[in-house]
Design an enzyme around this catalytic site. Structure first.
Site, PDB file in Angstrom:
ATOM      1  N   HIS A  95       0.655  -1.337   0.242  1.00 24.64           N
ATOM      2  CA  HIS A  95      -0.104   0.163   0.033  1.00 24.64           C
ATOM      3  C   HIS A  95       0.886   1.161  -0.171  1.00 24.64           C
ATOM      4  O   HIS A  95       1.749   1.523   0.696  1.00 24.64           O
ATOM      5  CB  HIS A  95      -0.760   0.114   1.488  1.00 24.64           C
ATOM      6  N   SER A  96       0.797   1.768  -0.964  1.00 26.17           N
ATOM      7  CA  SER A  96       0.739   3.300  -1.430  1.00 26.17           C
ATOM      8  C   SER A  96       2.711   3.043  -1.259  1.00 26.17           C
ATOM      9  O   SER A  96       3.121   2.421  -2.377  1.00 26.17           O
ATOM     10  CB  SER A  96       0.812   4.558   0.003  1.00 26.17           C
ATOM     11  N   MET A  97       3.160   4.003  -0.508  1.00 26.38           N
ATOM     12  CA  MET A  97       4.427   3.011  -0.685  1.00 26.38           C
ATOM     13  C   MET A  97       5.461   2.048  -0.765  1.00 26.38           C
ATOM     14  O   MET A  97       6.496   0.861  -1.251  1.00 26.38           O
ATOM     15  CB  MET A  97       5.907   3.632   0.782  1.00 26.38           C
ATOM     16  N   ALA A  99       3.160   0.099  -2.203  1.00 25.56           N
ATOM     17  CA  ALA A  99       3.046  -1.002  -3.589  1.00 25.56           C
ATOM     18  C   ALA A  99       4.892  -0.125  -4.022  1.00 25.56           C
ATOM     19  O   ALA A  99       5.036  -1.927  -5.296  1.00 25.56           O
ATOM     20  CB  ALA A  99       2.380  -0.099  -4.339  1.00 25.56           C
ATOM     21  N   SER A 122      -1.925  -0.964  -4.113  1.00 26.11           N
ATOM     22  CA  SER A 122      -2.855   0.175  -3.242  1.00 26.11           C
ATOM     23  C   SER A 122      -2.565   1.279  -3.181  1.00 26.11           C
ATOM     24  O   SER A 122      -0.985   1.689  -2.656  1.00 26.11           O
ATOM     25  CB  SER A 122      -3.117  -0.357  -1.617  1.00 26.11           C
TER      26      SER A 122
END
Length: 257
Positions: A95-97, A99, A122
């Protein structure tokens, strides 16, 4: 390929153990986040699925360790931590970083001849879009950097207003922003691993079109999905996210077969 026997690693926190060599989902946290971010999500997975979250150094149980602000170093070490899991079915979600870190880890795993069943990315644009975004937020002074975190969400305002918590939290998040903003992906072929990219409709940090751009990073299957909510939509809708992951993997009640 031969895998290393599973041993306890500071890099992996197990939320749900599931017997001998169960299918395993590995979760990579966002900037400033630790493995504990995924507790509520992990608890919703079926009993025959093992869920592990990557614990970056410098936070939670690893608070005394030096932070890592270089993507290659972080991805290399995280990949090493996953080697004992290669004797089973496994998938990865970031998720975010997380990813971006998950993408780099998947590249390394493929080079070793190991492919996750699926990579879920994500709330983050793909590496190819990296130059289109801010590169200097990690250089902001503390007040302006705290404002960035308020706008992103996910960090309770009370923590940013508390001087002691703010002094603990900001260096960790700043380190991770430095990692993201100085990250330059090395050239290489698209992944072979199938991918699902997920965006939130009200995410102010990245557009759904940018998240859909992950399509160009894999030669495997690809699906792009959107959820209602903001950047941390998966905390707001853990049951729906869990159902999506299990459904795409086919791990619903038959995971150990």
């Amino acid at each position: 390929m031969t895998s290393t026997p599973v041993t306890k690693s500071p890099w992996l926190r197990t939320f749900r153990a599931a017997g001998d060599r169960p299918p395993t989902l590995v979760l990579f946290p966002h900037a400033g986040g630790g493995a504990g971010f995924y507790r509520s999500l992990a608890e919703r997975f079926p009993a025959d699925v093992e869920v592990r979250a990557v614990q970056y150094p410098g936070r939670e149980a690893r608070a005394g360790e030096p932070l890592i602000d270089d993507m290659d170093t972080l991805a290399d070490l995280a990949t090493d931590a996953l080697l004992p899991l290669l004797d089973r079915r496994f998938a990865i979600l970031g998720h975010s970083m997380g990813a971006l870190v998950a993408y780099e880890v998947t590249r390394r795993l493929e080079a070793l001849g190991a492919e996750p069943e699926r990579l879920f990315v994500s709330a983050r644009h793909p590496p190819a879009a990296h130059g289109m975004t801010s590169r200097d937020r990690h250089l902001l002074d503390d007040d302006r950097f705290a404002d960035v975190l308020r706008d992103t969400g996910g960090t309770p305002p009370a923590l940013l207003d508390d001087p002691e918590m703010r002094a603990y939290l900001l260096p960790i998040v700043r380190n991770d922003y430095r990692l993201i903003e100085t990250y330059v992906p090395s050239p290489g072929p698209p992944l072979r691993t199938g991918m699902v990219s997920i965006a939130a409709e009200q995410d102010g940090t990245v557009s759904t079109a940018q998240v859909e751009g992950w399509r160009r990073t894999t030669s495997g299957s690809f699906e792009h999905l959107t959820f209602p909510g903001g950047h941390f939509y998966l905390l707001e809708q853990p049951a729906e996210v869990t159902s999506l992951v299990i459904g795409r993997l086919g791990w619903d009640g038959t995971a150990g077969r």
